[in-house]
Write an enzyme that holds these catalytic residues in place. Structure first.
Site, mmCIF file in Angstrom:
data_model
loop_
_atom_site.group_PDB
_atom_site.id
_atom_site.type_symbol
_atom_site.label_atom_id
_atom_site.label_comp_id
_atom_site.label_asym_id
_atom_site.label_seq_id
_atom_site.Cartn_x
_atom_site.Cartn_y
_atom_site.Cartn_z
ATOM 1 N N ASP A 88 -3.236 -0.007 3.820
ATOM 2 C CA ASP A 88 -3.742 -1.378 3.929
ATOM 3 C C ASP A 88 -4.865 -1.462 4.945
ATOM 4 O O ASP A 88 -5.033 -0.587 5.799
ATOM 5 C CB ASP A 88 -2.619 -2.346 4.314
ATOM 6 C CG ASP A 88 -2.063 -2.091 5.710
ATOM 7 O OD1 ASP A 88 -1.882 -0.920 6.074
ATOM 8 O OD2 ASP A 88 -1.828 -3.079 6.436
ATOM 9 N N GLU A 182 0.732 -1.419 7.421
ATOM 10 C CA GLU A 182 0.740 -1.052 8.848
ATOM 11 C C GLU A 182 0.151 -2.161 9.692
ATOM 12 O O GLU A 182 0.628 -2.455 10.792
ATOM 13 C CB GLU A 182 -0.061 0.240 9.065
ATOM 14 C CG GLU A 182 0.086 0.849 10.459
ATOM 15 C CD GLU A 182 -0.944 0.373 11.475
ATOM 16 O OE1 GLU A 182 -0.799 0.698 12.660
ATOM 17 O OE2 GLU A 182 -1.889 -0.352 11.106
#
Ligand SMILES: [Zn+2]
Length: 416
Positions: A88, A182
């Site tokens: 991400d 994350e």
């Protein structure tokens, strides 16, 4: 003179840049208010692409699970060592429609990007000055670049492809893992560590060339909620209890010299990052950070004391404080295994770079993974100015990260 740290890095650079460009274009922004893991469906697009590539390289067990964790194994001789990066990108800057631009042979001047009026100025971004002569990758100016952490993914993929192509090179069993979410703090929560099967791991999620980090903040979140008493202002005399004003007073009473913008190095802080409220009800959210558990508790006490003063001054208001741990400093989990950091230092030196041992003023997937039993320090990936439209990365430094991963495999090969 070449800006590359080694012939190996130079050899890896074209493949690395081709991969990085492809990964950066995939829209994988995570969402703080998303439901479940992954928080956004785009992360699956990149995950599936990576599974296909890993299988094409011959890592037959490559798979993505229902929570968007990509895992794969490259068998070798020695303990199972994890290589981890996150799929991400930060929700703090636009991440859709990323179009990377490569500025070859950076001359040290101001870089003007075509969109959004975005300018990269070495006067304000000193790390650019260390990249003169490098090939600089930026976004087009209206999105982030996503080197955090697609540079880490590209470094791992490039190193794995290199090891696959050269079976004579030493390597332990390598366990690759790409994690979702994350940036919203839940990247490591749902990884099945038993199934993953690594003894130790490394995240490739740092920044400046040479960084090796085995210490992160200890982190907590504080939420203060004030319930007032709302009355029509025309009839409010002596009755209205304005939660919004009380909360504003509370925030104003927090120490002004204990914020992210006034601290550095090993100092912790209280960062009020969100407030919302009406006369009836108001809430603020703050993150508390320190490298020391006792000092972190001290920051929580400061927030509690501020809330208690407001409650004492206005007993008709209800003031509630919740403090919730987020992630612990990873150092205590790494100290019993000095070989983890030792081999990373050796790999970085073998690449001709002096390791930079800086504590992270933040967290990584490694913080939670280390606490969950998989000791995981963090290695640089060559990007800078994360979470902003000014984000940039050096091709030479990203290639150095890939070369360090290849050398790290050599360090662990045949180890007990
Ligand atoms: Zn990152």
């Amino acid at each position: 003179m070449s800006a590359y740290t080694s012939a190996l890095a130079e050899d890896l650079a074209p493949g690395l840049l081709e991969r990085f460009d492809r990964y950066a274009r995939v829209f994988t922004t995570s969402a703080r208010d998303g439901e479940g893991t992954p928080s956004t469906p785009g992360q699956f697009d990149l995950a599936r692409q990576l599974v296909d590539e890993l299988r094409a390289l011959g890592l037959d067990d490559a798979a993505v699970d229902e929570h968007c964790y990509v895992t794969a194994t490259l068998p070798g001789d020695g303990p199972a060592i994890g290589l981890i990066a996150h799929l991400d990108t930060s929700p703090d800057a636009p991440g859709e429609g990323v179009e990377p631009i490569v500025h070859r042979g950076y001359d040290g001047g101001v870089i003007e990007l075509p969109r959004g009026g975005t300018v990269l100025d070495p006067a304000r971004m000193p790390e650019l000055r260390d990249a003169v002569g490098h090939d600089i990758v930026t976004s087009s100016g209206d999105t982030l670049l996503g080197a955090d952490d697609k540079a880490g993914i590209a470094a791992i993929m490039t190193a794995v492809a290199h090891l696959v192509a050269r079976p004579e090179l030493p390597r332990p069993t390598l366990k690759v893992c790409f994690t979702p979410d994350e940036e919203i703090g839940s990247g490591a929560a749902l990884l099945d560590l038993d199934a993953f099967g690594a003894r130790f791991a490394y995240t490739i999620d740092g920044s400046t060339r040479g960084e090796l980090q085995d210490e992160t903040f200890t982190a907590a979140e504080a939420v203060v909620t004030i319930e007032g008493h709302d009355v029509h202002p025309g009839f409010a005399t002596g009755k209205l209890v304005n939660a919004a004003r009380l909360l504003a007073d509370l925030v104003a009473s927090l120490p002004a010299d204990r914020t992210p913008e006034t601290t550095s190095g090993r100092d912790g802080f209280i960062h009020v990052y969100e407030m919302e409220g009406t006369a009836a009800r108001a809430q603020m959210r703050a993150i508390l950070r320190d490298f020391d558990d006792d000092l972190l508790e001290g920051h929580a006490d400061v927030v509690r004391a501020a809330a208690a003063r407001i409650a004492q001054r206005e007993p008709r208001a209800r003031v509630d404080v919740t403090v919730r741990p987020q992630y612990p400093n990873m150092r205590r989990f790494l100290e019993p295994h000095p070989e983890i950091v030792g081999k990373a230092e050796a790999a970085i030196r073998a690449e001709g770079i002096e390791p930079l041992r800086t504590p992270i003023r933040g967290g990584t997937d490694g913080s939670l993974l280390s606490a969950r039993g998989l000791p995981t320090p963090n290695i640089f990936d060559g990007g800078h100015e994360y979470h902003s439209v000014r984000e940039w990365a050096s091709v030479q430094d990203m290639a150095a990260a890939a070369a360090v991963v290849v050398r790290l495999a050599g360090e662990w090969a045949g180890a007990e």
